[in-house]
Design an enzyme around this catalytic site. Structure first.
Site, PDB file in Angstrom:
ATOM      1  N   LYS A   1       0.866  -1.232  -0.070  1.00 37.29           N
ATOM      2  CA  LYS A   1       0.050   0.009  -0.027  1.00 37.29           C
ATOM      3  C   LYS A   1       0.814   1.143   0.006  1.00 37.29           C
ATOM      4  O   LYS A   1       0.713   2.232  -0.646  1.00 37.29           O
ATOM      5  CB  LYS A   1      -1.115   0.355   1.130  1.00 37.29           C
ATOM      6  CG  LYS A   1      -1.919  -1.215   1.466  1.00 37.29           C
ATOM      7  CD  LYS A   1      -2.668  -1.076   2.748  1.00 37.29           C
ATOM      8  CE  LYS A   1      -1.845  -1.143   3.839  1.00 37.29           C
ATOM      9  NZ  LYS A   1      -1.361  -2.187   4.207  1.00 37.29           N
TER      10      LYS A   1
ATOM     11  N   ARG B   1      -9.075   1.150   9.623  1.00 37.60           N
ATOM     12  CA  ARG B   1      -8.736  -0.322   9.721  1.00 37.60           C
ATOM     13  C   ARG B   1      -9.852  -0.995  10.658  1.00 37.60           C
ATOM     14  O   ARG B   1      -9.709  -2.085  11.158  1.00 37.60           O
ATOM     15  CB  ARG B   1      -7.465  -0.262  10.581  1.00 37.60           C
ATOM     16  CG  ARG B   1      -6.147  -0.277   9.877  1.00 37.60           C
ATOM     17  CD  ARG B   1      -4.955  -0.218  10.454  1.00 37.60           C
ATOM     18  NE  ARG B   1      -3.819  -1.041  10.388  1.00 37.60           N
ATOM     19  CZ  ARG B   1      -2.865  -0.320   9.745  1.00 37.60           C
ATOM     20  NH1 ARG B   1      -2.578   0.614   9.111  1.00 37.60           N
ATOM     21  NH2 ARG B   1      -1.770  -1.307   9.586  1.00 37.60           N
TER      22      ARG B   1
ATOM     23  N   ARG C   1      11.954  -5.813   4.694  1.00 38.53           N
ATOM     24  CA  ARG C   1      11.806  -4.339   4.447  1.00 38.53           C
ATOM     25  C   ARG C   1      13.069  -3.506   5.269  1.00 38.53           C
ATOM     26  O   ARG C   1      13.101  -3.946   6.392  1.00 38.53           O
ATOM     27  CB  ARG C   1      10.157  -3.860   4.882  1.00 38.53           C
ATOM     28  CG  ARG C   1      10.107  -2.293   4.771  1.00 38.53           C
ATOM     29  CD  ARG C   1       8.570  -1.797   4.818  1.00 38.53           C
ATOM     30  NE  ARG C   1       8.063  -2.386   6.087  1.00 38.53           N
ATOM     31  CZ  ARG C   1       6.850  -2.179   6.316  1.00 38.53           C
ATOM     32  NH1 ARG C   1       5.915  -1.551   5.444  1.00 38.53           N
ATOM     33  NH2 ARG C   1       6.132  -2.666   7.494  1.00 38.53           N
TER      34      ARG C   1
ATOM     35  N   ARG D   1      12.040  -1.816  10.834  1.00 34.95           N
ATOM     36  CA  ARG D   1      10.896  -1.165  11.533  1.00 34.95           C
ATOM     37  C   ARG D   1      10.906  -2.200  12.687  1.00 34.95           C
ATOM     38  O   ARG D   1      11.111  -3.357  12.578  1.00 34.95           O
ATOM     39  CB  ARG D   1       9.728  -1.118  10.712  1.00 34.95           C
ATOM     40  CG  ARG D   1       9.282   0.247  10.522  1.00 34.95           C
ATOM     41  CD  ARG D   1       8.153   0.382   9.533  1.00 34.95           C
ATOM     42  NE  ARG D   1       6.810  -0.320   9.950  1.00 34.95           N
ATOM     43  CZ  ARG D   1       5.709  -0.347   9.472  1.00 34.95           C
ATOM     44  NH1 ARG D   1       5.644   0.439   8.169  1.00 34.95           N
ATOM     45  NH2 ARG D   1       4.720  -0.789   9.826  1.00 34.95           N
TER      46      ARG D   1
ATOM     47  N   ARG E   1       0.209  -9.037  13.650  1.00 31.87           N
ATOM     48  CA  ARG E   1      -0.329  -7.846  12.767  1.00 31.87           C
ATOM     49  C   ARG E   1      -1.340  -8.489  11.931  1.00 31.87           C
ATOM     50  O   ARG E   1      -2.335  -8.149  11.487  1.00 31.87           O
ATOM     51  CB  ARG E   1       0.725  -7.121  12.008  1.00 31.87           C
ATOM     52  CG  ARG E   1       1.516  -6.257  12.884  1.00 31.87           C
ATOM     53  CD  ARG E   1       2.673  -5.626  12.360  1.00 31.87           C
ATOM     54  NE  ARG E   1       2.575  -4.832  11.271  1.00 31.87           N
ATOM     55  CZ  ARG E   1       3.483  -4.515  10.321  1.00 31.87           C
ATOM     56  NH1 ARG E   1       4.640  -5.163  10.580  1.00 31.87           N
ATOM     57  NH2 ARG E   1       3.333  -3.810   9.402  1.00 31.87           N
TER      58      ARG E   1
HETATM   59  P1  AP5 Z   1       4.980  -1.477   1.783  1.00 33.10           P
HETATM   60  O1  AP5 Z   1       4.465  -0.743   0.633  1.00 33.10           O
HETATM   61  O2  AP5 Z   1       5.875  -0.750   2.790  1.00 33.10           O
HETATM   62  O3  AP5 Z   1       3.678  -2.280   2.350  1.00 33.10           O
HETATM   63  P2  AP5 Z   1       2.380  -1.806   3.199  1.00 33.10           P
HETATM   64  O4  AP5 Z   1       1.188  -2.381   2.971  1.00 33.10           O
HETATM   65  O5  AP5 Z   1       2.271  -0.102   3.263  1.00 33.10           O
HETATM   66  O6  AP5 Z   1       2.765  -2.201   4.687  1.00 33.10           O
HETATM   67  P3  AP5 Z   1       2.902  -1.558   6.101  1.00 33.10           P
HETATM   68  O7  AP5 Z   1       3.577  -2.724   6.937  1.00 33.10           O
HETATM   69  O8  AP5 Z   1       3.478  -0.500   6.038  1.00 33.10           O
HETATM   70  O9  AP5 Z   1       1.210  -1.753   6.460  1.00 33.10           O
HETATM   71  P4  AP5 Z   1       0.797  -1.738   7.787  1.00 33.10           P
HETATM   72  O10 AP5 Z   1      -0.627  -1.320   7.147  1.00 33.10           O
HETATM   73  O11 AP5 Z   1       0.998  -2.908   8.566  1.00 33.10           O
HETATM   74  O12 AP5 Z   1       1.611  -0.686   8.579  1.00 33.10           O
HETATM   75  P5  AP5 Z   1       1.490   0.835   9.120  1.00 33.10           P
HETATM   76  O13 AP5 Z   1       2.427   1.760   9.026  1.00 33.10           O
HETATM   77  O14 AP5 Z   1       0.099   1.474   8.251  1.00 33.10           O
HETATM   78  O15 AP5 Z   1       5.691  -2.865   1.134  1.00 33.10           O
HETATM   79  C1  AP5 Z   1       6.390  -3.710   2.135  1.00 33.10           C
HETATM   80  C2  AP5 Z   1       7.614  -4.076   1.509  1.00 33.10           C
HETATM   81  O16 AP5 Z   1       7.442  -4.789   0.378  1.00 33.10           O
HETATM   82  C3  AP5 Z   1       8.642  -3.062   1.277  1.00 33.10           C
HETATM   83  O17 AP5 Z   1       9.905  -3.568   1.526  1.00 33.10           O
HETATM   84  C4  AP5 Z   1       8.428  -2.721  -0.328  1.00 33.10           C
HETATM   85  O18 AP5 Z   1       9.826  -2.225  -0.747  1.00 33.10           O
HETATM   86  C5  AP5 Z   1       8.207  -4.315  -0.777  1.00 33.10           C
HETATM   87  N1  AP5 Z   1       7.252  -4.014  -1.916  1.00 33.10           N
HETATM   88  C6  AP5 Z   1       6.365  -3.342  -2.084  1.00 33.10           C
HETATM   89  N2  AP5 Z   1       5.699  -3.964  -3.469  1.00 33.10           N
HETATM   90  C7  AP5 Z   1       6.263  -4.885  -3.912  1.00 33.10           C
HETATM   91  C8  AP5 Z   1       6.114  -5.594  -5.025  1.00 33.10           C
HETATM   92  N3  AP5 Z   1       5.217  -5.422  -5.947  1.00 33.10           N
HETATM   93  N4  AP5 Z   1       7.032  -6.620  -4.989  1.00 33.10           N
HETATM   94  C9  AP5 Z   1       7.940  -6.929  -4.117  1.00 33.10           C
HETATM   95  N5  AP5 Z   1       8.340  -6.190  -3.200  1.00 33.10           N
HETATM   96  C10 AP5 Z   1       7.395  -5.109  -2.872  1.00 33.10           C
HETATM   97  O19 AP5 Z   1       0.789   0.782  10.635  1.00 33.10           O
HETATM   98  C11 AP5 Z   1       1.943   0.407  11.416  1.00 33.10           C
HETATM   99  C12 AP5 Z   1       1.220   0.289  12.794  1.00 33.10           C
HETATM  100  O20 AP5 Z   1       0.478   1.599  13.233  1.00 33.10           O
HETATM  101  C13 AP5 Z   1      -0.220  -0.763  13.033  1.00 33.10           C
HETATM  102  O21 AP5 Z   1       0.261  -2.012  13.123  1.00 33.10           O
HETATM  103  C14 AP5 Z   1      -0.888   0.002  14.093  1.00 33.10           C
HETATM  104  O22 AP5 Z   1      -0.532  -0.201  15.529  1.00 33.10           O
HETATM  105  C15 AP5 Z   1      -0.681   1.616  13.882  1.00 33.10           C
HETATM  106  N6  AP5 Z   1      -1.678   2.067  12.917  1.00 33.10           N
HETATM  107  C16 AP5 Z   1      -1.458   2.553  11.702  1.00 33.10           C
HETATM  108  N7  AP5 Z   1      -2.803   3.013  11.176  1.00 33.10           N
HETATM  109  C17 AP5 Z   1      -3.674   2.909  12.232  1.00 33.10           C
HETATM  110  C18 AP5 Z   1      -5.056   2.927  12.281  1.00 33.10           C
HETATM  111  N8  AP5 Z   1      -5.655   3.426  11.084  1.00 33.10           N
HETATM  112  N9  AP5 Z   1      -5.558   2.380  13.360  1.00 33.10           N
HETATM  113  C19 AP5 Z   1      -5.094   1.892  14.219  1.00 33.10           C
HETATM  114  N10 AP5 Z   1      -3.897   1.925  14.559  1.00 33.10           N
HETATM  115  C20 AP5 Z   1      -2.935   1.976  13.334  1.00 33.10           C
END
Ligand code: AP5
Length: 215
Positions: free
Chosen positions: A13, A88, A127, A160, A171
């Site tokens: 994403k 979420r 990552r 991270r 997660r």
């Molecule tokens: P990446 O693009 O970073 O994936 P992502 O879907 O953004 O993954 P996240 O882990 O950031 O999502 P998340 O939703 O768990 O974390 P968030 O920061 O929102 O890609 C991942 C890896 O794959 C990278 O290394 C990239 O280079 C690689 N990649 C990408 N595309 C590729 C492809 N096509 N082929 C190969 N490799 C590829 O949330 C973190 C924490 O914050 C949560 O756990 C929670 O505690 C809190 N939080 C955040 N939002 C909320 C909310 N709305 N409500 C409550 N808590 C929240």
């Protein structure tokens, strides 16, 4: 354009949101990045959020909803935005409807990223992120030009704290229990489009743009 990117952790994403927001000249709102910025700045909100994030749990709805409401009201969001990682939970989705309704705005599309579970684990454990400018890399799929250093700002890359195998499993369980119900929620509202998130970043981007209205 107002779009939500929905999907399990690690589906890509953030990678796609960054590129799509630049191409469409709209804002990207990543609740994960906003929370991590609060942690880095040692804000009370960030320190509270860190306890949940390190365990792979969701930060309480009221904290995240307040952050998003504020951000959507900022001038940078006037032309549109991509919400990356929000909503979420069902209460967050209901609040988003209220936030948009009070501004007489509508949600144009919810993009649901889909990849197999094994691919999620490989993507997340490999990552590496830049703590300074938040650029994202992968040891195998998107390595930096200089090992361990950010291409954009030169800072040392880090893993991270929630990208360890055990926390990734938590997660994923949290996603299934609390976030996956939003797939039906938005399918019923007739705004959901499924996106195959496998393949190269460029392939996924091409499929994504085909799903976005007006691109
Ligand atoms: P990446 O693009 O970073 O994936 P992502 O879907 O953004 O993954 P996240 O882990 O950031 O999502 P998340 O939703 O768990 O974390 P968030 O920061 O929102 O890609 C991942 C890896 O794959 C990278 O290394 C990239 O280079 C690689 N990649 C990408 N595309 C590729 C492809 N096509 N082929 C190969 N490799 C590829 O949330 C973190 C924490 O914050 C949560 O756990 C929670 O505690 C809190 N939080 C955040 N939002 C909320 C909310 N709305 N409500 C409550 N808590 C929240």
């Amino acid at each position: 354009m107002r779009v939500v990117f929905l999907g399990a952790p690690g589906v890509g994403k953030g990678t796609q949101a960054e590129q799509a927001a630049t191409r469409l000249a709209i804002a990207r709102i990543s609740t994960g990045d906003l929370l991590r910025a609060g942690v880095a700045a040692k804000l009370p909100l960030g320190l509270e959020a860190k306890r949940y994030m390190d365990r792979g749990e969701l930060v309480p709805d009221n904290v995240v909803i307040g952050l998003v409401d504020n951000k959507i009201g900022s001038p940078e969001c006037r032309k549109g935005f991509i919400l990356d990682g929000f909503p979420r939970t069902v209460p967050q989705a209901d609040s988003l409807s209220d936030i948009l309704r009070k501004r007489r705005w509508a949600l144009d599309r919810v993009i649901h990223f889909v990849i197999p579970r094994e691919a999620v684990v490989t993507r997340l454990t490999g990552r590496r992120s830049c703590p300074h400018c938040a650029a994202v890399y992968h040891l195998d799929y998107r390595p930096p030009k200089r090992e361990g250093r950010c291409d954009a700002c030169g800072a040392a890359l880090a893993q991270r704290s929630d990208d360890t195998k055990d926390t990734v499993e938590s997660r994923l369980a949290v996603y299934e229990a609390q976030t996956a119900p939003l797939i039906d929620y938005y399918r019923k509202a007739d705004v959901l489009a499924d996106l195959d998130g496998m393949g190269s970043v460029e392939d996924v981007r091409a499929r994504l743009f085909a799903l976005l209205p007006g691109v």
